[in-house]
Design a protein around this motif. Structure first.
Motif, PDB file in Angstrom:
ATOM      1  N   UNK A  25       0.890  -1.149  -0.009  1.00  0.00           N
ATOM      2  CA  UNK A  25       0.017  -0.166  -0.006  1.00  0.00           C
ATOM      3  C   UNK A  25       0.883   1.108  -0.021  1.00  0.00           C
ATOM      4  N   UNK A  26       0.565   2.279  -0.822  1.00  0.00           N
ATOM      5  CA  UNK A  26       1.349   3.448  -1.087  1.00  0.00           C
ATOM      6  C   UNK A  26       0.356   4.466  -1.230  1.00  0.00           C
ATOM      7  N   UNK A  27      -0.354   5.100  -0.289  1.00  0.00           N
ATOM      8  CA  UNK A  27      -1.455   6.030  -0.277  1.00  0.00           C
ATOM      9  C   UNK A  27      -1.117   7.388   0.169  1.00  0.00           C
ATOM     10  N   UNK A  28      -1.117   8.739  -0.425  1.00  0.00           N
ATOM     11  CA  UNK A  28      -0.961   9.773   0.114  1.00  0.00           C
ATOM     12  C   UNK A  28       0.381  10.368   0.507  1.00  0.00           C
ATOM     13  N   UNK A  29       0.254  11.145   1.687  1.00  0.00           N
ATOM     14  CA  UNK A  29       1.833  11.648   2.014  1.00  0.00           C
ATOM     15  C   UNK A  29       2.091  10.729   3.144  1.00  0.00           C
ATOM     16  N   UNK A  30       3.000  11.074   3.998  1.00  0.00           N
ATOM     17  CA  UNK A  30       3.577  10.531   5.135  1.00  0.00           C
ATOM     18  C   UNK A  30       2.686  10.512   6.247  1.00  0.00           C
ATOM     19  N   UNK A  31       1.796  11.595   6.276  1.00  0.00           N
ATOM     20  CA  UNK A  31       0.803  11.933   7.554  1.00  0.00           C
ATOM     21  C   UNK A  31      -0.556  10.824   7.402  1.00  0.00           C
ATOM     22  N   UNK A  32      -0.556  10.656   5.785  1.00  0.00           N
ATOM     23  CA  UNK A  32      -1.943  10.074   5.582  1.00  0.00           C
ATOM     24  C   UNK A  32      -2.018   8.544   6.015  1.00  0.00           C
ATOM     25  N   UNK A  33      -3.028   8.189   6.405  1.00  0.00           N
ATOM     26  CA  UNK A  33      -3.228   6.550   6.811  1.00  0.00           C
ATOM     27  C   UNK A  33      -4.552   6.242   6.444  1.00  0.00           C
ATOM     28  N   UNK A  34      -4.851   5.143   5.818  1.00  0.00           N
ATOM     29  CA  UNK A  34      -5.930   4.505   5.372  1.00  0.00           C
ATOM     30  C   UNK A  34      -6.191   3.046   5.818  1.00  0.00           C
ATOM     31  N   UNK A  35      -7.389   2.589   5.582  1.00  0.00           N
ATOM     32  CA  UNK A  35      -7.725   1.175   5.950  1.00  0.00           C
ATOM     33  C   UNK A  35      -6.635   0.261   5.164  1.00  0.00           C
ATOM     34  N   UNK A  36      -6.354   0.926   3.743  1.00  0.00           N
ATOM     35  CA  UNK A  36      -5.470  -0.105   2.846  1.00  0.00           C
ATOM     36  C   UNK A  36      -4.276  -0.273   3.594  1.00  0.00           C
ATOM     37  N   UNK A  37      -3.676   0.591   4.376  1.00  0.00           N
ATOM     38  CA  UNK A  37      -2.397   0.543   4.862  1.00  0.00           C
ATOM     39  C   UNK A  37      -2.454  -1.001   6.092  1.00  0.00           C
ATOM     40  N   UNK A  38      -3.518  -0.812   6.754  1.00  0.00           N
ATOM     41  CA  UNK A  38      -3.722  -1.957   7.586  1.00  0.00           C
ATOM     42  C   UNK A  38      -3.803  -3.375   7.005  1.00  0.00           C
ATOM     43  N   UNK A  39      -4.623  -3.578   6.044  1.00  0.00           N
ATOM     44  CA  UNK A  39      -4.828  -4.804   5.311  1.00  0.00           C
ATOM     45  C   UNK A  39      -3.640  -5.293   4.537  1.00  0.00           C
ATOM     46  N   UNK A  40      -3.030  -4.204   3.825  1.00  0.00           N
ATOM     47  CA  UNK A  40      -1.986  -4.659   2.878  1.00  0.00           C
ATOM     48  C   UNK A  40      -0.664  -5.486   3.451  1.00  0.00           C
ATOM     49  N   UNK A  41       0.312  -6.332   2.842  1.00  0.00           N
ATOM     50  CA  UNK A  41       1.203  -7.162   3.335  1.00  0.00           C
ATOM     51  C   UNK A  41       2.550  -6.214   3.880  1.00  0.00           C
TER      52      UNK A  41
END
Length: 484
Positions: free
Chosen positions: A250-266
């Motif tokens: 997962x590679x979404x947004x800037x360094x301060x951005x967090x999405x649920x994709x970050x939690x489920x990705x490997x």
């Protein structure tokens, strides 16, 4: 002249003899402001944010709009996890707090007690609810994470074909390792159609034959507002990432951005550029590492061959190879000596065994005779002891019985009566120990050693004068009327 410029309605706290100090004036201003603005509710955009850190747990920022700005402080922000996601420059928020004045600088600010986003509060509530639901199903568990290959052959990318993310990935790939191929599956990454487009792009890679599939997928986009990145919080996208047979980064947004994709990705990277730098290791670094390992391997093999040659040379020059017949003769002689020693030991052992067999019956007979004699002596010595012990035990028990009999006689009431005493009882059989317990007319029983007398209590005098002479504290003077 200065007096003419001063206001005529001075407050009672001001002195007519001197002007106010800066501290006094600032204090009056602070008291007036804080009394007039006890609680404020302000909406604006965050700027000049100084985020909390472990060493400074407070957050400081400004709220601004098109015409003005005001300083804000959120004390203990690091302990307010519900507010931390909204503390970002550019976010529009509403704050509730109190107005305060900082005297050393003469500045005023809002001490924030509550902070909430504007327009996305409902989205954040939905996000937290979905996060709890998916976490309960185990989609974020670490045991489901798959390893990312160190040097992938083919990298798949799910993002917008014209966005900054794919441009950064292509640029870093060209700079670091152009030997790794990149395969793009275009997707819409913003808006209402983004989530179905991302799911379709991920599944498109799985339609390829297994030998043509990428070794890893990069799913993401560049930065933006929470509304722009919301498609990476959609449940369909999260489940598509979880069900993927290909490892996903997962590679979404800037360094301060967090999405649920970050939690489920490997694996989750802060930005698409970070993902590219990690998945495309620099070719020059790999070549340098390969050269270093090659030199180390060549040196290790050279040393191993040299050591083997030295061992072979030492073995070839050994005495065993120079004169093998001499060593064979020496070993043969040693075997003969050992055989002779074994034969001598066997003969000695047989002779000793025969001697032991011959002497054993005599030793047994002598041992039995000695044992019988010792037992006879013990019986002779013990024969008078049981009678003596029995007599001593009987004497001891007689003495104890005599002592107990004496004690019993001393406690026997009849023995006391035989010494001249009597026992007085009332009709109920209770023992009377004091005359005050008897009244005229009471019947009593006097027990002697040789019999019992029944009697009734009579007053000592029937005249009222004698009764008046008695005191309440003395027992009555009673006479006894004996009944036989």
């Amino acid at each position: 002249m200065l007096d003419q410029l001063l206001p005529s309605n001075r407050t009672a706290s001001s002195s007519a003899a001197r002007p106010e100090t800066v501290t006094e004036l600032s204090t009056r201003i602070r008291n007036a402001l804080e009394a007039g603005f006890r609680t404020v509710w302000v909406e604006g955009e965050i700027s000049n944010l100084r985020s909390p850190t472990p060493s400074s747990p407070h957050a400081y920022f400004s709220l601004k709009d098109a015409g003005a700005q005001i300083s804000c402080n959120l004390f203990g922000a690091i302990r307010r996890p519900e507010m931390l996601p909204h503390l970002r420059n550019g976010n529009k928020v509403r704050v509730v707090g109190t107005l305060s004045v900082y005297l050393p600088r003469g500045s005023y600010s809002i001490t924030v007690s509550r902070l909430e986003p504007v327009g996305i509060g409902e989205l954040l509530l939905q996000l937290e609810e979905l996060k709890r639901k998916l976490a309960a199903e185990g989609l974020f568990d670490k045991e489901h994470k798959r390893p990312i290959p160190f040097l992938p052959r083919l990298v798949g990318v799910v993002t917008a074909p014209s966005g900054a993310a794919i441009q950064d990935i292509l640029r870093i790939s060209k700079e670091q390792n152009p030997g790794i191929d990149i395969l793009l599956s275009p997707a819409v990454v913003q808006g209402a159609s983004a989530a179905p487009s991302i799911v379709r792009a991920i599944r498109l890679f799985h339609r390829l034959p297994p030998d043509q599939r990428p070794d890893v997928l990069i799913v993401g986009r560049g930065g933006g507002s929470i509304e722009d990145l919301w498609c990476f919080n959609e449940e369909s996208v999260i489940r598509a990432i979880y069900q993927s047979e290909i490892p996903i980064a997962s590679a979404v947004g800037h360094e301060i951005d967090h999405t649920l994709a970050d939690f489920v990705a490997d694996v989750a990277y802060a930005t698409p550029s970070h993902a590219a730098k990690a998945l495309f290791p620099p070719r020059m670094n790999l070549l340098a590492t390969t050269d270093t390992l090659t030199r180390r391997l060549h040196l290790a093999m050279t040393r191993s061959v040299q050591a083997a040659r030295q061992r072979l040379s030492a073995a070839a020059n050994a005495r065993a190879f120079a004169r093998p017949e001499t060593m064979l003769a020496e070993h043969s002689h040693a075997v003969d000596l050992l055989a002779q020693r074994l034969s001598d030991c066997l003969r000695t052992a047989i002779v000793n065994a025969r001697n032991r067999l011959t002497s054993t019956p005599l030793q047994i007979a002598a041992g039995l005779r000695n044992a019988m004699q010792r037992q006879q002596l013990r019986l002779a010595a013990l024969s008078p002891r049981p009678a003596t012990a029995l007599e001593n035990a009987l004497a001891t028990r007689r003495n104890r019985l005599d002592v107990l009999h004496s004690k019993l006689l001393a406690l026997d009431p009849k023995g006391v009566l035989q010494r001249g005493y009597a026992l007085v009882q009332n009709d109920s059989g209770e023992i009377i120990t004091k005359a005050s317990r008897l009244s005229p007319g009471d019947r009593m029983k006097t027990v002697f050693s040789d019999g019992t007398i029944l009697s009734r209590v009579l007053p000592s005098s029937d005249s009222p004068k004698s009764r008046r002479g008695k005191t309440a504290s003395n027992p009555p003077d009673l006479r006894q009327d004996t009944l036989f």
